[in-house]
Write a protein that holds these residues in place. Structure first.
Motif, PDB file in Angstrom:
ATOM      1  N   TYR A 209      -8.448   7.429  -0.691  1.00 11.76           N
ATOM      2  CA  TYR A 209      -7.533   8.561  -0.902  1.00 11.76           C
ATOM      3  C   TYR A 209      -6.831   8.429  -2.256  1.00 11.76           C
ATOM      4  O   TYR A 209      -6.599   9.414  -2.949  1.00 11.76           O
ATOM      5  CB  TYR A 209      -6.508   8.598   0.238  1.00 11.76           C
ATOM      6  CG  TYR A 209      -5.504   9.704   0.112  1.00 11.76           C
ATOM      7  CD1 TYR A 209      -5.838  11.006   0.489  1.00 11.76           C
ATOM      8  CD2 TYR A 209      -4.228   9.469  -0.396  1.00 11.76           C
ATOM      9  CE1 TYR A 209      -4.923  12.035   0.363  1.00 11.76           C
ATOM     10  CE2 TYR A 209      -3.306  10.484  -0.525  1.00 11.76           C
ATOM     11  CZ  TYR A 209      -3.659  11.763  -0.141  1.00 11.76           C
ATOM     12  OH  TYR A 209      -2.757  12.781  -0.268  1.00 11.76           O
ATOM     13  N   ASP A 210      -6.504   7.184  -2.601  1.00 17.80           N
ATOM     14  CA  ASP A 210      -5.692   6.959  -3.792  1.00 17.80           C
ATOM     15  C   ASP A 210      -6.496   6.924  -5.090  1.00 17.80           C
ATOM     16  O   ASP A 210      -5.919   6.878  -6.167  1.00 17.80           O
ATOM     17  CB  ASP A 210      -4.922   5.636  -3.627  1.00 17.80           C
ATOM     18  CG  ASP A 210      -3.683   5.621  -4.489  1.00 17.80           C
ATOM     19  OD1 ASP A 210      -2.970   6.637  -4.503  1.00 17.80           O
ATOM     20  OD2 ASP A 210      -3.444   4.613  -5.176  1.00 17.80           O
TER      21      ASP A 210
ATOM     22  N   THR B 158      -6.111  -2.166  -4.081  1.00 22.53           N
ATOM     23  CA  THR B 158      -5.708  -2.276  -2.677  1.00 22.53           C
ATOM     24  C   THR B 158      -6.160  -3.641  -2.152  1.00 22.53           C
ATOM     25  O   THR B 158      -7.156  -3.739  -1.438  1.00 22.53           O
ATOM     26  CB  THR B 158      -6.348  -1.135  -1.836  1.00 22.53           C
ATOM     27  OG1 THR B 158      -6.190   0.090  -2.540  1.00 22.53           O
ATOM     28  CG2 THR B 158      -5.710  -1.004  -0.467  1.00 22.53           C
TER      29      THR B 158
ATOM     30  N   MET C  96       0.832   3.971  -2.900  1.00 18.02           N
ATOM     31  CA  MET C  96       0.347   5.335  -2.643  1.00 18.02           C
ATOM     32  C   MET C  96       1.409   6.379  -2.886  1.00 18.02           C
ATOM     33  O   MET C  96       1.125   7.481  -3.356  1.00 18.02           O
ATOM     34  CB  MET C  96      -0.170   5.449  -1.212  1.00 18.02           C
ATOM     35  CG  MET C  96      -1.493   4.759  -1.018  1.00 18.02           C
ATOM     36  SD  MET C  96      -2.144   5.091   0.597  1.00 18.02           S
ATOM     37  CE  MET C  96      -2.488   6.831   0.512  1.00 18.02           C
TER      38      MET C  96
ATOM     39  N   THR D 135       0.831  -1.208   0.000  1.00 23.90           N
ATOM     40  CA  THR D 135       0.000   0.000   0.000  1.00 23.90           C
ATOM     41  C   THR D 135       0.869   1.262   0.000  1.00 23.90           C
ATOM     42  O   THR D 135       0.576   2.227  -0.718  1.00 23.90           O
ATOM     43  CB  THR D 135      -0.938  -0.023   1.225  1.00 23.90           C
ATOM     44  OG1 THR D 135      -1.607  -1.281   1.253  1.00 23.90           O
ATOM     45  CG2 THR D 135      -1.973   1.073   1.158  1.00 23.90           C
TER      46      THR D 135
ATOM     47  N   ALA E 273      -6.835   4.462   2.688  1.00 24.23           N
ATOM     48  CA  ALA E 273      -5.813   4.555   1.632  1.00 24.23           C
ATOM     49  C   ALA E 273      -6.444   4.328   0.260  1.00 24.23           C
ATOM     50  O   ALA E 273      -6.122   5.024  -0.708  1.00 24.23           O
ATOM     51  CB  ALA E 273      -4.713   3.527   1.881  1.00 24.23           C
TER      52      ALA E 273
END
Lengths: 366, 331
Positions: free
Chosen positions: A334-335, A296, A236, A232, A331
């Motif tokens: 956000y990504d 992810t 990221m 991750t 994450a």
């Protein structure tokens, strides 16, 4: 996530009643004998965790001074033969610690044995690595010494940390040699071992050897979370120079298959046919989740750990899985290469879907 | 006291129980299998509904927050106030409606959290020029009535955390202090936590305590000792600018150790608190002895060996004392 009542095990009385004389209940004599034995077990319970923590911290601080003093002495006395002396001394430490740990049970001496064994392991790994200038040789010595300690050193902390050392050593070798798909292979090994030890190994064996299986099981879970976190972070932060640390499609599929297998095993244990609507809906949900969150894979993996934790009533595993699930979930969102407005739409839609599923399950339950 | 037979069926207990009951191995294995079976279908359904509800609510809330974050710059000041105040009012209403169950308390917690952004928007809109410490102090003050009526441990801890932040910001921004005096901050924070911990212990002695969770006073006392260790260690090692702050912290630590030992041995037995106080003493002794060996006497290898022995002996003595100190070990 789950509260205490949800995770409550049946009582000792319930279990004994269920299996004895077809559930008619225990005789007074048997009840009294069992009660007395359980009371003795409770009286001999280990000291509270914070006292054990204090002892452990003290033993480790003391050992670090001891280790530095010993290393200083070796350096002074051995000159050119530093590595061989460190190796021999390390092996002796490991052997002595195994013998000590198998004979003692007091908190302080068990911690001392732990410290001596860890000191021995550090000396062996350092000596091999330094003498051969090879990461692979150092890694092999770490794996061999950890395996020895896992098998012969009867201590949960040591077995947990030795498991981590094994996979830490593998990760270092993979990173040092930039082995293509190395992380995928490691993730697969950890995943298979995790599922086997926690769920698919014969339950009689795992319960009989709980002192061996549980710490290794938690070591595997932490190793798996480490692999997922590495993937991750690399993804990221767009760390292209270490892109080979990312997990590929093989791992993504493996996590989905593993979750499907776990769900199927749970349905089978409860006598639910796999073609029934509940089972099919669960399988479809898993595949859909896996497909949507494929960038992810940690999300499916942590859902797997969460389900595994609830199935085995393991609070620590549930807590770990929940924390990491939230982190990896954040994450993932956000990504996403989307505007904040688009993300808000996806978040609301995902939330609405979850609430709709909640309403359906609740209605069926009612 | 709970009947041992009513305890949860862990593998260890089942092993002991089946041996004591004289069950043959096949029956003992069956008992193990029953104890380790997957939770019942009802439990799974409950788990699934709880997980879906929490996840759904969290995702939906995050989506709503993201939506307003995207449009924030284009919103007028009244819309901004209406949004946040609407949230505060809705949460407070739910809290008032269901105060005695966890839903109401969590809603009140959410209302208390939203007061912060409300004050932030207020300061931003009207350019009040107030210092940041004032925002946190006002926040703590405004939510105090909710904290009192809710009787909800996380809300009390939020109140303490807000007071901590306000104190830190005040100390770093308002008085014109030299570097050595900054260390007073750790003693002040320790004092704040000590007062909160003492208040907690006081209310727990009431016939019907408002709050019963033990983790909160333990956390408060443990952090108070952690704060005091900073100036005390700095005093022993003679690092950071010399001044009365670290001397004060050093003596305050020993006073706190003495008070904790008296209170948690005589007034309310609590092995955790004694372990924290004992651990602080061990840290201080180790640091002091280390300085003596390595800094004053300039020992190298022999110093390491002496330190190792010293640490091992002090831990053995401390643990023996701690185990003797309380009649019943408190979990």
């Amino acid at each position: 996530m789950a509260d205490g009542a949800l995770l409550a095990r049946p009582s000792v009385r319930d279990v004994l009643t269920q299996i004895s004389r077809g559930g008619e209940g225990l005789s007074t004599t048997v009840e009294d004998a069992t009660r007395a034995a359980l009371a003795r077990l409770a009286a001999a319970a280990p000291m509270p965790w914070y006292l054990r923590f204090l002892i452990g911290a003290g033993a480790w601080v003391g050992a670090s001074f001891l280790l530095s003093a010993i290393l200083g002495l070796i350096l002074l006395a051995s000159g050119e033969r530093l590595n061989s002396v460190a190796f021999v001394l390390g092996c002796l430490f490991i052997m002595a610690s195994v013998l000590l740990r198998r004979r003692v049970n007091t908190p302080f001496l068990t911690q001392l044995a732990l410290v001596v064994s860890s000191t021995g392991q550090i000396l062996v790994i350092g000596a091999v690595g330094s003498a051969t200038h090879s990461v692979i040789a150092g890694g092999i010595s770490a794996i061999v010494s950890s395996s020895v300690l896992i098998v012969w050193f009867p201590d949960r902390v040591q077995r947990f940390s030795a498991t981590l050392v094994v996979f830490g050593a593998l990760a270092v070798v993979i990173a040092d040699h930039r082995i293509a798909h190395g992380m995928d292979a490691m993730a697969l090994v950890v995943l298979v071992l995790t599922l086997s030890l926690w769920r698919f190994a014969p339950r009689g064996f795992t319960l009989e050897h709980a002192d061996l299986v549980e710490p290794i099981g938690y070591g595997l879970v932490i190793a798996l979370l480490g692999v997922l976190a590495t993937h991750t972070i690399v993804m990221m932060a767009n760390l292209h120079e270490v892109g080979w640390l990312r997990l590929g499609p093989m791992s993504i599929v493996a996590f989905i298959v593993a979750l499907l297998a776990l769900a199927a095993a749970i349905f089978v244990e409860h006598g639910v046919q796999l073609v029934r609507v509940e089972a099919m809906a669960a399988f479809a949900g898993i595949v859909l989740l896996g497909a949507i969150t494929r960038s992810t894979p940690a999300i499916v993996a942590t859902v797997l750990l969460l389900v595994l934790g609830f199935d085995r009533r393991a609070r620590t595993l549930i807590a770990l899985a929940t924390v990491f699930f939230l982190g990896f979930g954040a994450a993932f969102y956000y990504d996403l290469q989307l505007t904040l407005l688009q993300k808000s739409g996806i978040l609301m839609l995902s939330g609405a879907l979850c609430l709709a599923a909640w309403a359906v399950v609740r209605t069926r339950r009612g | 006291m709970t009947d041992p037979l009513d305890q949860a069926a862990t593998p260890k207990r089942i092993r002991v129980a089946t041996e004591a009951a004289g069950f043959p191995p096949p029956l003992a294995r069956r008992a193990m299998a029953v104890a380790a079976a997957s939770p019942a279908v009802e439990a799974w359904t409950q788990f699934l509904t709880l997980a879906l509800l929490l996840l759904g609510a969290a995702l939906l809330l995050s989506g709503v927050i993201s939506f307003f974050a995207f449009n924030w710059a284009t919103l007028g000041r009244f819309a901004k106030f209406a949004l946040i105040e609407g949230g505060v009012a809705a949460c407070a209403l739910i809290g008032w409606w269901r105060l005695r169950d966890v839903t109401g308390r969590v809603a009140l917690f959410a209302a208390a959290i939203l007061v912060g952004p409300l004050l932030g928007v207020f300061g931003q809109t009207y350019q009040t020029g107030a210092d940041p410490w004032g925002l946190f102090a006002a926040w703590a003050l405004l939510i105090a009535p909710w904290v009192i009526v809710a009787g909800f441990t996380p809300l009390w801890m939020l109140e303490v955390a807000l007071c901590d932040v306000a104190l830190v910001l005040f100390w770093l921004q308002v008085p014109d202090l030299d570097s050595s005096e900054v260390l007073y901050l750790f003693s002040l924070l320790a004092g704040l936590h000590a007062i909160a911990g003492a208040a907690w212990e006081w209310q727990s002695h009431r016939a019907t305590p408002w709050l019963s969770a033990r983790w909160a006073p333990r956390f408060l006392v443990a952090t108070a000792f952690g704060f005091l260790l900073v100036p005390a260690i700095s005093f022993v090692l003679d690092v950071v600018a010399a001044g009365p702050a670290r001397t004060f912290g050093f003596f305050a630590l020993w006073l706190a150790v003495a008070v904790s030992i008296v209170v948690y041995r005589r007034v309310r037995e609590d092995l955790f608190m004694l372990t924290v106080a004992g651990g602080s003493v061990l840290i201080m002794l180790t640091v002091g002895f280390g300085r003596l060996l390595f800094d004053v006497l300039k020992l190298d290898i022999s110093g390491g060996l002496l330190m190792a022995m010293f640490v091992l002996v002090e831990v053995v003595v401390a643990v023996a004392w701690l185990r003797r100190s309380v009649r019943a070990e408190v979990e």
